[in-house]
Design an enzyme around this catalytic site. Structure first.
Site, short mmCIF file in Angstrom:
data_model
loop_
_atom_site.label_atom_id
_atom_site.label_comp_id
_atom_site.label_asym_id
_atom_site.label_seq_id
_atom_site.Cartn_x
_atom_site.Cartn_y
_atom_site.Cartn_z
N ASP A 61 0.75 -1.38 0.05
CA ASP A 61 0.01 -0.01 -0.09
C ASP A 61 1.12 1.21 -0.02
OD1 ASP A 61 -2.52 1.52 0.01
OD2 ASP A 61 -3.03 0.29 1.91
N ASP A 118 -10.68 1.93 -3.41
CA ASP A 118 -11.05 1.55 -2.05
C ASP A 118 -12.72 1.23 -1.97
OD1 ASP A 118 -8.48 1.15 -0.92
OD2 ASP A 118 -8.63 3.33 -0.05
#
Length: 703
Positions: A448, A508
């Site tokens: 990430d 997301d």
């Protein structure tokens, strides 16, 4: 000037690029489907060349691949340089052109300044044209580089519109179709990564382009840092596409003998509509970009722990979650944020990559063994490029982050960015990750990147190249480990990072209605095989929308399917529905991930319609996201089929129950009807799509 041939051409199986060199520059006069090898290039270039008009230089500047200031070019120059703070005006005619394998190398020089630029053109896998540009300082003084375009492409006369990809966090890759107009349409990123706007992807279209008809081209800048994109349309009616890495002032200094290589740019061109561009990029990504395993092995169904547990982790809860995941048919269990020492919320501990003893008194191995015993492999979330001010790493090495002396160290998501350009930082990160992967049976890393890079401190370009080096070293040491690129969703997705990663996280936002729109942008360039697409909880934590499991699961099948929710919080009916769709995904994933992707019509009024077709088998998703304006939505017509062949068309269960009663003839749809490809293309099929959040899966198989 060196002797040059008057013309040059570059040919692939489906594309030709013809360059007129007679003005001492490389002018693209034709870029499109393959021309006959015996084509008279002189005649072609002559009939396509326009005469001089009023209010032009006596010797009009050529529309070249390397425009530079000082000769009357009506577009931005490809090169901007300075010396000791003084801007320089290079004059860089084409001096040589050579054949390199299946490509061309164009050499430009300015002997007075001691500069040379090489542009290499090559046909790569999928029929794309790759542009590689490098600048060399052959003089005796250092030079500062402000900008070097990876691609400066004079656009064909048919270019009338551009589709750019704008967006934000949780709403990436939103397509915006804009008419070209006099002036410039530009986008740029400033956060050290491409950003959520997707401005390193673009499509140029003619007036009447469709899925299978009309002129279009798509282009991409393969770079994981900041970018600049511009389409300039000048008073002469000419349009030019420019793509470049965005550099800060004085970031790149070239000493005598130094060379700067601009990121690669890739272009696909089509006279048969948008689908040909999509297929070319998908073929290139799977055949020449992502690691081999990502392109060839079945994509395992994931369950990611984040929406189920977030930071509320314990060994017992994780084991129970893994068991519930396995019962659904999940094949990979991914432990997300919250597993490492001291991490109870997002304010601490980034950089301390050891298992938290309070959660894992025996380390990670007992959980990994439990996951393996349930028939799944194990994945782990990391964010290696970041550090929390409240962490052991930062307390030991506060100078390891990107910062400006005497300036406050501003955080985002309570974190700072590690300076990968420092060898000791990259060495520490490699050692930490290498130890994790060597000590544990970890099949997958979710990598990430939740923060923009500020301040860049003049290191934006070097930070990206250091990231590539770190990933390359880690992959060489652990070639069996798959890596997913994630940056708060789709904040850093490009073909350079994907050479090192097997998957990308598209957004997301797992709300299926929003994901259909996000994925529509990504699928213009990237195949479903590598696009993480998960079933999220309901209500959705980002949008608050409540959506039935049937719709969530059908949308998630069209991608690399996963689950980002707690099966234990679902009703029995929802678990059964999800398990059925996971089984269906496994049955069809060879088609979903190896087939050509087509958009079906109509794709308007809230209808999203996709067909994946592979070796005579196809599966389509037909989804309605809002209430239709009329009871009878226009028929769904199919592309990508053989007109003369016959296909059995059937609806795949589970069905959307609220729409099932509206089927005109439920039995033939369930058993399948045989129709010609021509009938399916011209007439199509009727499906009840008046209700919001209605989705159908349709199989199409050679009869």
């Amino acid at each position: 000037m060196s002797s040059l041939p008057p013309f040059a051409r570059l040919d692939g199986d489906d594309v030709s690029l013809v360059l007129d060199l007679r003005a001492g520059a490389a002018e693209p006069v034709y870029f499109g489907p393959t021309l006959p090898m015996a084509e008279d290039l002189a005649s072609l270039c002559d009939v396509l060349r326009r005469g001089r008009h009023a209010s032009q230089p006596d010797r009009p500047a050529p529309r070249s691949l390397l425009p530079f200031a000082g000769e009357g070019h009506l577009c931005a120059p490809s090169i901007v340089i300075h010396q000791h703070g003084r801007p320089l005006t290079p004059r860089m005619p084409l001096v040589a052109i050579t054949q390199r394998g299946a490509g061309l190398c164009l050499e430009h020089r300015d002997d007075a300044l001691g500069l040379s630029v090489q542009i290499e053109l090559s046909i790569v896998h999928g029929g794309l044209v790759e542009f590689g540009t490098q600048l060399r300082n052959q003089g005796t003084h250092p030079l500062g580089l402000i900008s070097l375009a990876s691609l400066t492409l004079p656009l064909p006369s048919w270019a009338s519109h551009m589709v750019r990809y704008a967006g934000r966090w949780s709403g990436e890759m939103q397509q915006q179709r804009l008419a070209l107009h006099q002036g410039a349409i530009t986008s740029a990123s400033y956060g050290g990564r491409p950003g959520f706007g997707g401005g390193n992807w673009v499509r140029i279209e003619g007036d009447n382009v469709s899925e299978v008809h009309g002129d279009a081209l798509s282009a991409h800048l393969a770079w994981s840092g900041d970018h600049v994109l511009s389409v300039e349309h000048n008073a002469d009616g000419d349009a030019t596409l420019t793509m470049a890495a965005r550099l800060d002032a004085s970031e790149i200094m070239l000493a005598p003998g130094d060379t700067f290589c601009a990121p690669r740019a890739l272009v696909a061109v089509s006279a048969q509509g948008i689908a040909s561009l999509r297929h070319a990029f998908h073929a290139h990504v799977l055949g020449a970009v992502v690691p081999e395993a990502a392109a060839s092995t079945p994509r395992k169904v994931h369950l990611n722990s984040w929406e189920a547990l977030a930071f509320d982790q314990s060994f017992e809860k994780l084991c129970a979650l893994a068991e519930r995941a396995a019962a659904l048919g999940v094949e990979r269990f991914v432990l997300d944020d919250g597993w490492f020492a001291g991490r109870r919320d997002d304010t601490t501990s980034l950089g301390d990559w050891v298992a938290d003893p309070g959660i894992f008194p025996g380390g990670l191995d007992p959980l990994i063994d439990h996951v393996g015993g349930a028939g799944m492999d194990f994945g782990l979330w990391v964010e290696p490029e970041m550090v929390s001010p409240d962490s052991a790493l930062y307390r030991a090495h506060p100078d390891w982050c990107l910062y400006l002396p005497d300036h406050p160290r501003l955080t985002q998501r309570n974190q700072l960015v590690l300076d990968l350009t420092r060898p000791e930082v990259s060495e520490h990160l490699f050692a930490s990750l290498d130890r994790l992967l060597a000590d544990h049976d970890i099949a997958y890393l979710k990598w990430d990147h939740n923060r923009d890079l500020f301040p860049l401190a003049g290191k934006g370009h070097a930070q990206v190249t250091a990231l590539y080096a770190l990933l390359d070293r880690l992959r060489a040491a652990h070639p069996q480990v798959e890596i997913e690129t994630c940056a708060s969703g789709g904040g850093r997705v490009d073909l350079e990072i994907l050479e090192r990663c097997s998957r990308f996280w598209a957004s997301d936002n797992n709300d299926p209605i929003e994901r259909l729109q996000v994925n529509a942008g990504w699928f213009d360039f990237l195949p479903m095989r590598i696009a993480g697409n998960h079933v999220g909880p309901s209500p959705n934590p980002i949008t608050g929308r409540q959506v039935a499991m049937d719709f969530r699961a059908k949308v998630a099948m069209f991608g690399h399917m996963g689950v980002e929710a707690d099966p234990g919080a679902m009703s029995t009916q929802d678990r059964q529905c999800l398990a059925a769709h996971i089984a269906l995904y496994k049955h069809w994933r060879d088609v979903l991930h190896s087939g050509r992707l087509w958009r079906l019509t109509p794709a308007a009024a809230g209808v999203h319609a996709l067909l994946a077709m592979h070796k005579g088998r196809g599966i389509a998703l037909i989804a309605q996201t809002r209430q239709a304006a009329t009871y009878d939505v226009p028929h769904i017509r199919f592309a990508g089929l053989d007109d003369e062949a016959h296909y059995r068309v059937a609806l795949l269960p589970p069905y959307c129950e609220k729409a099932r009663a509206q089927l005109s003839h439920a039995r033939p749809y369930a058993e399948g009807v045989v129709l010609s490809g021509r009938a399916l293309r011209l007439a199509g099929i009727s499906l009840p799509l008046q209700y919001p959040e209605t989705a159908w899966l349709v199989s199409v198989e050679l009869a």
